[in-house]
Motif scaffolding. Structure first.
Motif, PDB file in Angstrom:
ATOM      1  N   TYR A  37      34.931  71.010  37.962  1.00  0.00           N
ATOM      2  CA  TYR A  37      34.380  71.093  39.710  1.00  0.00           C
ATOM      3  C   TYR A  37      33.906  71.938  39.662  1.00  0.00           C
ATOM      4  CZ  TYR A  37      35.534  71.269  44.890  1.00  0.00           C
ATOM      5  OH  TYR A  37      34.947  71.407  46.000  1.00  0.00           O
ATOM      6  N   ARG A  40      29.819  71.621  38.101  1.00  0.00           N
ATOM      7  CA  ARG A  40      29.674  70.654  38.809  1.00  0.00           C
ATOM      8  C   ARG A  40      29.568  70.657  39.803  1.00  0.00           C
ATOM      9  NH1 ARG A  40      24.986  68.847  36.169  1.00  0.00           N
ATOM     10  NH2 ARG A  40      24.453  68.366  38.053  1.00  0.00           N
ATOM     11  N   GLN A  41      29.714  71.290  40.974  1.00  0.00           N
ATOM     12  CA  GLN A  41      30.289  70.865  42.091  1.00  0.00           C
ATOM     13  C   GLN A  41      29.121  69.059  42.686  1.00  0.00           C
ATOM     14  OE1 GLN A  41      30.995  74.466  45.264  1.00  0.00           O
ATOM     15  NE2 GLN A  41      32.083  75.414  43.583  1.00  0.00           N
ATOM     16  N   ASP A  42      27.964  69.142  42.584  1.00  0.00           N
ATOM     17  CA  ASP A  42      27.695  68.059  42.641  1.00  0.00           C
ATOM     18  C   ASP A  42      27.915  66.516  42.062  1.00  0.00           C
ATOM     19  OD1 ASP A  42      26.791  68.855  40.413  1.00  0.00           O
ATOM     20  OD2 ASP A  42      25.142  67.402  40.128  1.00  0.00           O
ATOM     21  N   VAL A  43      28.941  66.896  40.910  1.00  0.00           N
ATOM     22  CA  VAL A  43      29.136  65.463  40.589  1.00  0.00           C
ATOM     23  C   VAL A  43      30.775  65.997  41.703  1.00  0.00           C
ATOM     24  CG1 VAL A  43      30.818  64.226  38.443  1.00  0.00           C
ATOM     25  CG2 VAL A  43      28.444  65.580  38.765  1.00  0.00           C
ATOM     26  N   GLY A  44      32.157  66.900  41.265  1.00  0.00           N
ATOM     27  CA  GLY A  44      32.819  67.085  41.594  1.00  0.00           C
ATOM     28  C   GLY A  44      34.102  66.790  40.485  1.00  0.00           C
ATOM     29  N   ILE A  74      27.152  64.461  32.427  1.00  0.00           N
ATOM     30  CA  ILE A  74      26.268  65.271  32.881  1.00  0.00           C
ATOM     31  C   ILE A  74      25.185  64.979  31.588  1.00  0.00           C
ATOM     32  CG2 ILE A  74      24.434  67.631  33.637  1.00  0.00           C
ATOM     33  CD1 ILE A  74      26.975  66.912  34.862  1.00  0.00           C
ATOM     34  N   HIS A  80      27.035  59.829  34.596  1.00  0.00           N
ATOM     35  CA  HIS A  80      26.700  60.032  35.223  1.00  0.00           C
ATOM     36  C   HIS A  80      26.370  59.894  36.705  1.00  0.00           C
ATOM     37  CE1 HIS A  80      23.473  62.480  38.154  1.00  0.00           C
ATOM     38  NE2 HIS A  80      24.523  63.906  37.827  1.00  0.00           N
ATOM     39  N   THR A  84      28.576  59.726  40.736  1.00  0.00           N
ATOM     40  CA  THR A  84      27.651  60.639  41.251  1.00  0.00           C
ATOM     41  C   THR A  84      27.924  58.959  42.067  1.00  0.00           C
ATOM     42  OG1 THR A  84      25.546  60.040  40.545  1.00  0.00           O
ATOM     43  CG2 THR A  84      27.122  62.494  40.576  1.00  0.00           C
ATOM     44  N   LYS A  86      26.417  56.520  42.557  1.00  0.00           N
ATOM     45  CA  LYS A  86      24.385  55.823  42.505  1.00  0.00           C
ATOM     46  C   LYS A  86      25.086  54.836  42.052  1.00  0.00           C
ATOM     47  CE  LYS A  86      22.553  59.941  41.358  1.00  0.00           C
ATOM     48  NZ  LYS A  86      21.629  60.520  40.416  1.00  0.00           N
TER      49      LYS A  86
END
Length: 123
Positions: A37, A40-44, A74, A80, A84, A86
């Motif tokens: 976490y 990689r806070q962009d993923v959390g 990642i 990923h 995330t 997407k």
């Protein structure tokens, strides 16, 4: 902000009834998720990650588990995209899978379509 209670609850739920109930492994898995976490806070943190980490811990030490988990989330474009959210990219993977399944196993593909079972239910 990392939700301590939610992660702890999910960890217990995913590890109950397995060898992972050993307190040390629970702590290791929780630590790995917290490290990820913050790394990689962009993923959390996403619900379900504990199942992934818990299974990796069966076969690896915590350091190797963290490296493997991080690389799988990642470095792998599909993972990923899933973690995330997407959706356009995820749907493209599903469409490619359906085409490849139709080519490789047409009967299975036709049967799944007749049941309205889409790749988002099993990939």
């Amino acid at each position: 902000f990392f939700c301590k209670q939610k992660t702890a609850y999910e960890m217990l739920r995913s590890l109950v009834g397995s060898e992972m109930c050993i307190r040390d492994r629970h702590k290791e898995a929780s630590l790995i998720l917290k490290l990820f976490y913050f790394y990689r806070q962009d993923v959390g943190y996403i619900q379900g990650m504990s199942y992934f980490v818990g299974n990796l811990l069966f076969f690896m030490n915590p350091y190797e588990t963290f490296k493997c988990f991080t690389n799988l989330i990642i470095s792998n474009q599909f993972s990923h995209a899933l973690y995330t959210f997407k959706t356009n990219q995820i749907n493209a993977y599903f469409q490619v899978f359906e085409i490849l399944l139709q080519e490789a196993c047409p009967q299975v593909s036709t049967y799944l379509k007749s049941l309205e079972v889409n790749p988002d239910l099993y990939l």
